[in-house]
Every structure is written in C-alpha cells, then in structure tokens.
Design an enzyme around this catalytic site. Sequence first.
Site, PDB file in Angstrom:
ATOM      1  N   ALA A   9      31.281  35.881  61.519  1.00 47.55           N
ATOM      2  CA  ALA A   9      31.311  36.980  62.488  1.00 47.55           C
ATOM      3  C   ALA A   9      31.617  38.245  61.707  1.00 47.55           C
ATOM      4  O   ALA A   9      32.223  38.206  60.629  1.00 47.55           O
ATOM      5  CB  ALA A   9      32.369  36.738  63.564  1.00 47.55           C
ATOM      6  N   SER A  10      31.198  39.382  62.247  1.00 49.07           N
ATOM      7  CA  SER A  10      31.289  40.627  61.488  1.00 49.07           C
ATOM      8  C   SER A  10      32.698  41.194  61.410  1.00 49.07           C
ATOM      9  O   SER A  10      33.077  41.780  60.394  1.00 49.07           O
ATOM     10  CB  SER A  10      30.345  41.673  62.093  1.00 49.07           C
ATOM     11  OG  SER A  10      29.007  41.238  61.994  1.00 49.07           O
ATOM     12  N   THR A  11      33.481  41.047  62.480  1.00 52.04           N
ATOM     13  CA  THR A  11      34.823  41.637  62.495  1.00 52.04           C
ATOM     14  C   THR A  11      35.865  40.569  62.779  1.00 52.04           C
ATOM     15  O   THR A  11      35.559  39.505  63.312  1.00 52.04           O
ATOM     16  CB  THR A  11      34.934  42.740  63.568  1.00 52.04           C
ATOM     17  OG1 THR A  11      34.862  42.129  64.880  1.00 52.04           O
ATOM     18  CG2 THR A  11      33.803  43.754  63.434  1.00 52.04           C
ATOM     19  N   GLN A  14      36.225  39.218  66.325  1.00 51.14           N
ATOM     20  CA  GLN A  14      35.226  38.292  66.845  1.00 51.14           C
ATOM     21  C   GLN A  14      35.557  36.865  66.420  1.00 51.14           C
ATOM     22  O   GLN A  14      36.170  36.646  65.375  1.00 51.14           O
ATOM     23  CB  GLN A  14      33.831  38.679  66.337  1.00 51.14           C
ATOM     24  CG  GLN A  14      33.356  40.031  66.841  1.00 51.14           C
ATOM     25  CD  GLN A  14      32.042  40.457  66.202  1.00 51.14           C
ATOM     26  OE1 GLN A  14      31.803  40.230  65.026  1.00 51.14           O
ATOM     27  NE2 GLN A  14      31.187  41.082  66.993  1.00 51.14           N
TER      28      GLN A  14
END
Length: 210
Positions: A9-11, A14
């Site tokens: 996940a990007s962050t 998340q």
Amino acid sequence: MFVRAYLRASTKEQDAQRARAELEQFAAEQGHKIAAVYVENESGATLKRPRLMELINDAHEGDVILVEQIDRLARLNHEDWEYLKRLLAEKNLAVVSKEIPTSYMALQSRESTGFTDAILRSVNAMLLDMLAAVARKDYEDRRRRQSQGIAKAKSEGRYTGRSKDHDKRRIIASLLRQGLSYTEVQNTAKCSRQLIANVAKELKCPTEAS
C-alpha cells in the site's frame, strides 16, 4: 517452486494486508499454499522498497511472485520497470496476478510444454508490460490532477494543506486515554505508529519507548 505473496500500500494509513486472505484463497484454488508473505507501505513508483528486494533475494530459481494486481508490484517508469524485470529474470521468477489469467500457468508445471507454452509466456510478458505501463500512467495522471487542484486552490486562497483524519484521531485519542499501548491502539484503529505518536503528542501523553 515456492509461492511468495507481495502486498503493498502507498501510505502507512492504508492497510497493505487488505488482500492477503483473497490471495491465500486464490493460491489454494490453484492447488498451492503461500510459503511467505512480504508486506510494506511504500510507493509503487520507486524501487526503494526493502520488502520487495528482500523477496527477490529470498526467492529460489523458478519461484512465483503472487500479487493482487500489477500496480501493487510496480508503478515504475520504463527504466526502473526494465531493471526490475531483469532482477526477476535472473532467477526465472514468474509474476502471477489475478487480473492476468494467462499468468496462472506459472502455478502449474514450470517445465516447457512446447509451442503453446511459449506462446502463452510471450502473451503473458506483453500483458505484464502493458499493465505496468497503464499503472504508471494512472500514477502520473493522478499526480498531475492533484498538482492542478492544489495550484487552483492556492490561486483562489482555499488551499490549507493535507487535512487531518479527525475521526481516526478522535478514536486514537480515546484509546490512548484508556491506557492502551501503541500496539493495541494500532491493531484497533488500523493506523500507523507515527500517527499514534502525533496524537499522543497533541494530548501530551507519554511517548512509547522505542
């Protein structure tokens, strides 16, 4: 042959493990069990992903990398994507994605079965390249729209920076006041430890020892 799942996940806000159960079920339907799971919260637009590199380093010749979608593996520019493909090719690692039915063959026998097998491998390679390019374009389009939106908001005097997730912060604050540990708060609120630390600082709660 081992099946190694890669979840990204990007962050940190998340849930990178969101698709884990789905991938485990998919592997089981194909007659396999996932041998190892590699999870990280990093941008797919960079190769600076420790867990992905760990996966490649751990992998044996002919292993399978299982992902939910190709954009979980890469939103890389062309040069970085070609470099990643070379790393995978050095160990003959196959990428299997639920969105590419032709990739499922890697979960079957990895031995060549003749002309049909060669054709399927070629088609699969082309689909991987296409989907990686689409993932990169989607990333660039979203970044451009975001920049345009920020520029417009600034010109109109409406830009206030990234807004805080007030509801989640209230939940974290409530849990901290109840005396829960950082780990307990993280598991309950599904958030990063950095966010917990930020809320604790706002509440002037004691910070957890590292």
